[in-house]
Design a protein around this motif. Structure first.
Motif, PDB file in Angstrom:
ATOM      1  N   GLY A 168      -1.233  -2.791  -2.502  1.00 44.10           N
ATOM      2  CA  GLY A 168      -2.107  -1.832  -1.840  1.00 44.10           C
ATOM      3  C   GLY A 168      -1.680  -1.564  -0.407  1.00 44.10           C
ATOM      4  O   GLY A 168      -1.729  -0.417   0.072  1.00 44.10           O
ATOM      5  N   LEU A 169      -1.250  -2.599   0.289  1.00 45.44           N
ATOM      6  CA  LEU A 169      -0.767  -2.406   1.656  1.00 45.44           C
ATOM      7  C   LEU A 169       0.541  -1.613   1.667  1.00 45.44           C
ATOM      8  O   LEU A 169       0.753  -0.751   2.537  1.00 45.44           O
ATOM      9  N   ALA A 170       1.389  -1.874   0.681  1.00 43.29           N
ATOM     10  CA  ALA A 170       2.655  -1.130   0.593  1.00 43.29           C
ATOM     11  C   ALA A 170       2.405   0.363   0.401  1.00 43.29           C
ATOM     12  O   ALA A 170       3.070   1.210   1.014  1.00 43.29           O
ATOM     13  N   GLN A 171       1.425   0.710  -0.465  1.00 35.29           N
ATOM     14  CA  GLN A 171       1.142   2.137  -0.660  1.00 35.29           C
ATOM     15  C   GLN A 171       0.559   2.776   0.599  1.00 35.29           C
ATOM     16  O   GLN A 171       0.736   3.963   0.827  1.00 35.29           O
ATOM     17  N   ALA A 172      -0.122   1.975   1.413  1.00 37.28           N
ATOM     18  CA  ALA A 172      -0.718   2.532   2.630  1.00 37.28           C
ATOM     19  C   ALA A 172       0.330   2.894   3.672  1.00 37.28           C
ATOM     20  O   ALA A 172       0.124   3.809   4.480  1.00 37.28           O
ATOM     21  N   ILE A 173       1.466   2.181   3.676  1.00 34.33           N
ATOM     22  CA  ILE A 173       2.469   2.429   4.713  1.00 34.33           C
ATOM     23  C   ILE A 173       3.702   3.167   4.197  1.00 34.33           C
ATOM     24  O   ILE A 173       4.620   3.432   4.966  1.00 34.33           O
ATOM     25  N   ILE A 174       3.721   3.526   2.908  1.00 34.19           N
ATOM     26  CA  ILE A 174       4.953   4.062   2.333  1.00 34.19           C
ATOM     27  C   ILE A 174       5.411   5.349   3.013  1.00 34.19           C
ATOM     28  O   ILE A 174       6.606   5.606   3.152  1.00 34.19           O
ATOM     29  N   HIS A 175       4.483   6.165   3.483  1.00 35.85           N
ATOM     30  CA  HIS A 175       4.865   7.435   4.123  1.00 35.85           C
ATOM     31  C   HIS A 175       4.943   7.307   5.638  1.00 35.85           C
ATOM     32  O   HIS A 175       4.988   8.316   6.352  1.00 35.85           O
ATOM     33  N   ASN A 176       4.963   6.062   6.139  1.00 35.82           N
ATOM     34  CA  ASN A 176       5.107   5.788   7.566  1.00 35.82           C
ATOM     35  C   ASN A 176       4.073   6.556   8.394  1.00 35.82           C
ATOM     36  O   ASN A 176       4.413   7.325   9.289  1.00 35.82           O
ATOM     37  N   PRO A 177       2.778   6.342   8.136  1.00 40.04           N
ATOM     38  CA  PRO A 177       1.736   7.145   8.787  1.00 40.04           C
ATOM     39  C   PRO A 177       1.532   6.763  10.255  1.00 40.04           C
ATOM     40  O   PRO A 177       1.867   5.648  10.685  1.00 40.04           O
ATOM     41  N   LEU A 201      -6.090   1.448   3.177  1.00 42.59           N
ATOM     42  CA  LEU A 201      -6.223   0.365   2.211  1.00 42.59           C
ATOM     43  C   LEU A 201      -7.697  -0.011   2.130  1.00 42.59           C
ATOM     44  O   LEU A 201      -8.212  -0.707   3.004  1.00 42.59           O
ATOM     45  N   PRO A 202      -8.408   0.471   1.090  1.00 41.15           N
ATOM     46  CA  PRO A 202      -9.808   0.073   0.919  1.00 41.15           C
ATOM     47  C   PRO A 202      -9.901  -1.381   0.481  1.00 41.15           C
ATOM     48  O   PRO A 202      -8.888  -2.019   0.161  1.00 41.15           O
ATOM     49  N   GLU A 203     -11.121  -1.902   0.464  1.00 43.49           N
ATOM     50  CA  GLU A 203     -11.314  -3.315   0.124  1.00 43.49           C
ATOM     51  C   GLU A 203     -10.786  -3.636  -1.271  1.00 43.49           C
ATOM     52  O   GLU A 203     -10.203  -4.691  -1.499  1.00 43.49           O
ATOM     53  N   SER A 204     -10.979  -2.722  -2.215  1.00 42.79           N
ATOM     54  CA  SER A 204     -10.394  -2.865  -3.550  1.00 42.79           C
ATOM     55  C   SER A 204      -9.154  -1.982  -3.611  1.00 42.79           C
ATOM     56  O   SER A 204      -9.266  -0.753  -3.535  1.00 42.79           O
ATOM     57  N   PRO A 205      -7.957  -2.544  -3.688  1.00 37.50           N
ATOM     58  CA  PRO A 205      -6.730  -1.739  -3.630  1.00 37.50           C
ATOM     59  C   PRO A 205      -6.717  -0.646  -4.699  1.00 37.50           C
ATOM     60  O   PRO A 205      -7.059  -0.899  -5.862  1.00 37.50           O
ATOM     61  N   PRO A 206      -6.311   0.568  -4.336  1.00 31.91           N
ATOM     62  CA  PRO A 206      -6.327   1.700  -5.282  1.00 31.91           C
ATOM     63  C   PRO A 206      -5.089   1.719  -6.159  1.00 31.91           C
ATOM     64  O   PRO A 206      -4.243   2.611  -6.065  1.00 31.91           O
ATOM     65  N   VAL A 207      -4.946   0.728  -7.028  1.00 31.47           N
ATOM     66  CA  VAL A 207      -3.751   0.619  -7.853  1.00 31.47           C
ATOM     67  C   VAL A 207      -4.073   0.979  -9.302  1.00 31.47           C
ATOM     68  O   VAL A 207      -5.218   0.895  -9.742  1.00 31.47           O
ATOM     69  N   TYR A 208      -3.028   1.375 -10.025  1.00 30.32           N
ATOM     70  CA  TYR A 208      -3.144   1.695 -11.448  1.00 30.32           C
ATOM     71  C   TYR A 208      -2.553   0.545 -12.253  1.00 30.32           C
ATOM     72  O   TYR A 208      -1.339   0.344 -12.262  1.00 30.32           O
ATOM     73  N   PRO A 209      -3.395  -0.222 -12.947  1.00 29.53           N
ATOM     74  CA  PRO A 209      -2.902  -1.438 -13.610  1.00 29.53           C
ATOM     75  C   PRO A 209      -1.879  -1.190 -14.710  1.00 29.53           C
ATOM     76  O   PRO A 209      -1.089  -2.072 -15.027  1.00 29.53           O
ATOM     77  N   GLU A 210      -1.869   0.025 -15.281  1.00 30.81           N
ATOM     78  CA  GLU A 210      -0.935   0.297 -16.375  1.00 30.81           C
ATOM     79  C   GLU A 210       0.464   0.654 -15.879  1.00 30.81           C
ATOM     80  O   GLU A 210       1.397   0.824 -16.682  1.00 30.81           O
ATOM     81  N   MET A 211       0.637   0.771 -14.561  1.00 31.98           N
ATOM     82  CA  MET A 211       1.933   1.114 -13.982  1.00 31.98           C
ATOM     83  C   MET A 211       2.668  -0.136 -13.517  1.00 31.98           C
ATOM     84  O   MET A 211       2.055  -1.128 -13.129  1.00 31.98           O
ATOM     85  N   GLU A 212       4.012  -0.070 -13.538  1.00 32.25           N
ATOM     86  CA  GLU A 212       4.801  -1.075 -12.859  1.00 32.25           C
ATOM     87  C   GLU A 212       4.736  -0.805 -11.352  1.00 32.25           C
ATOM     88  O   GLU A 212       4.471   0.325 -10.920  1.00 32.25           O
ATOM     89  N   ALA A 240       4.269   1.283  16.619  1.00 38.76           N
ATOM     90  CA  ALA A 240       4.674   2.447  15.821  1.00 38.76           C
ATOM     91  C   ALA A 240       3.483   3.056  15.099  1.00 38.76           C
ATOM     92  O   ALA A 240       3.492   4.241  14.752  1.00 38.76           O
ATOM     93  N   HIS A 241       2.440   2.248  14.862  1.00 40.38           N
ATOM     94  CA  HIS A 241       1.251   2.722  14.166  1.00 40.38           C
ATOM     95  C   HIS A 241       0.008   2.325  14.958  1.00 40.38           C
ATOM     96  O   HIS A 241      -0.018   1.307  15.640  1.00 40.38           O
ATOM     97  N   THR A 242      -1.022   3.139  14.833  1.00 42.28           N
ATOM     98  CA  THR A 242      -2.344   2.802  15.362  1.00 42.28           C
ATOM     99  C   THR A 242      -3.161   2.256  14.200  1.00 42.28           C
ATOM    100  O   THR A 242      -3.188   2.855  13.128  1.00 42.28           O
ATOM    101  N   ILE A 243      -3.829   1.122  14.409  1.00 39.35           N
ATOM    102  CA  ILE A 243      -4.443   0.414  13.279  1.00 39.35           C
ATOM    103  C   ILE A 243      -5.906   0.109  13.559  1.00 39.35           C
ATOM    104  O   ILE A 243      -6.246  -0.419  14.618  1.00 39.35           O
ATOM    105  N   ILE A 244      -6.760   0.456  12.586  1.00 41.31           N
ATOM    106  CA  ILE A 244      -8.149  -0.018  12.570  1.00 41.31           C
ATOM    107  C   ILE A 244      -8.254  -1.033  11.440  1.00 41.31           C
ATOM    108  O   ILE A 244      -7.918  -0.745  10.293  1.00 41.31           O
ATOM    109  N   LEU A 245      -8.728  -2.218  11.792  1.00 43.28           N
ATOM    110  CA  LEU A 245      -8.800  -3.319  10.854  1.00 43.28           C
ATOM    111  C   LEU A 245     -10.246  -3.772  10.710  1.00 43.28           C
ATOM    112  O   LEU A 245     -10.852  -4.238  11.674  1.00 43.28           O
TER     113      LEU A 245
END
Length: 324
Positions: free
Chosen positions: A142-151, A79-90, A181-186
């Motif tokens: 953005g956080l949801a996309q970061a964890i969706i594949h259970n990394p 999750l970068p500082e600016s979330p990598p989202v596509y505004p035209e998508m639901e 369950a996850h290793t996290i760098i914050l």
């Protein structure tokens, strides 16, 4: 889980990161701190395989970021500082799209989208266009996309940026629940967030690691002296507060003493010991000997903000690294 050895990144004559070393054990949350321009973002981009290092090595889940970048990318959520989202998508479209990119089987994708939507508190906006969401909601998507594949590894850059206090609290709870369950760098500029969320801290300044330890160990090692808060109430045969102050100053090993004012009949002091001296027991005896009742005697630690400023100030940057 993450191991960095001798990592260096140069841009022509400018060295962004120079010969840094640190490890993040499996299941831990590590705060990655530093002033602007210290090399945090460069390091995170190397760990996520966006940038190659000039020299040194970095491995994530046992895979080298330079030699095995695709294997690394399978095992990280970013999750970068600016979330990598596509505004035209639901929201649900976007999370499904990311899930397919991450290799989640089609049969499992709807369930996984539902799970991360609920976990990141965006289930109520899954049918809305991302362009219509507030900044706080976009951050959570953005956080949801970061964890969706259970990394195995999560790398989060300012994950609570733009959130209101309630959302910040919820996000911190979510991050803490992911540990193990996850290793996290914050990476964050909000120092209380690190104190409340992280197990350990890595502090980087001018491209070099200047500290790596738990918050508690950092504060005690840097302080080097015992700082004690004393609070007392006058007993039946007590002298005045001035007499109590004199008794405390006379304790062997006391370096400095500051009166912190009085409230409700209480006298308050902060006492600093000489290096290597432990004075709490003697202070307690001095309070009682002066006829006062001891209400509180507790150690006073440096705040993480004070530690950060101490380690990243120009006169301290050449000092030795603090490690576990």
């Amino acid at each position: 889980m993450i191991k960095v050895e001798g990592l260096t990144k140069r841009y022509n004559r400018f060295t962004a990161v120079q010969n840094i070393d640190f490890e993040v054990p499996k299941g831990r949350i590590v705060g990655f701190l530093g002033p602007n321009g210290a090399g945090k973002t460069t390091t995170m981009r190397i760990l996520t395989c966006f940038l190659p290092p000039t020299s040194g090595t970095a491995t994530v889940a046992g895979f080298d970021v330079l030699k095995q970048p695709m294997e690394v990318k399978k095992r990280i959520g970013y999750l970068p500082e600016s979330p990598p989202v596509y505004p035209e998508m639901e929201v649900h479209e976007y999370l499904s799209f990311v899930g397919r990119l991450k290799g989640i089987p089609s049969a499992d994708l709807p369930k996984r989208v539902k799970e991360v939507s609920e976990r990141c508190n965006v289930a109520d906006v899954t049918t809305k266009l991302i362009s219509k969401l507030s900044k706080g909601y976009r951050q959570r998507v953005g956080l949801a996309q970061a964890i969706i594949h259970n990394p195995d590894v999560l790398i989060l850059d300012e994950p609570t940026a733009g959130l209101d206090p309630k959302q910040i609290h919820e996000t911190r709870d979510l991050i803490r629940s992911l540990a193990g369950a996850h290793t996290i760098i914050l990476s964050t500029h909000i120092l209380p967030e690190v104190e409340q969320t992280c197990d350990e801290v890595v502090i980087i300044s001018k491209g070099q690691v200047v500290a790596r330890d738990s918050v508690r160990n950092l504060t005690s090692r840097l302080q080097g002296q015992e700082a004690v808060a004393v609070e007392a109430r006058p007993g039946e045969v007590a002298g005045d507060a001035g007499a109590l102050e004199q008794a405390l100053r006379a304790v062997p090993g006391v370096s400095t003493l500051e009166r912190r004012g009085a409230k409700g009949g209480l006298a308050r002091f902060e006492v600093q010991s000489e290096p290597g001296q432990h004075v709490r027991g003697a202070l307690a005896r001095a309070v009682i000997g002066a006829g006062w009742d001891l209400e509180e005697l507790r150690p006073v630690a440096l705040s993480l903000e004070e530690v950060f400023l101490e380690l990243t100030s120009s006169e301290k940057e050449s000092g030795p690294e603090v490690k576990q």
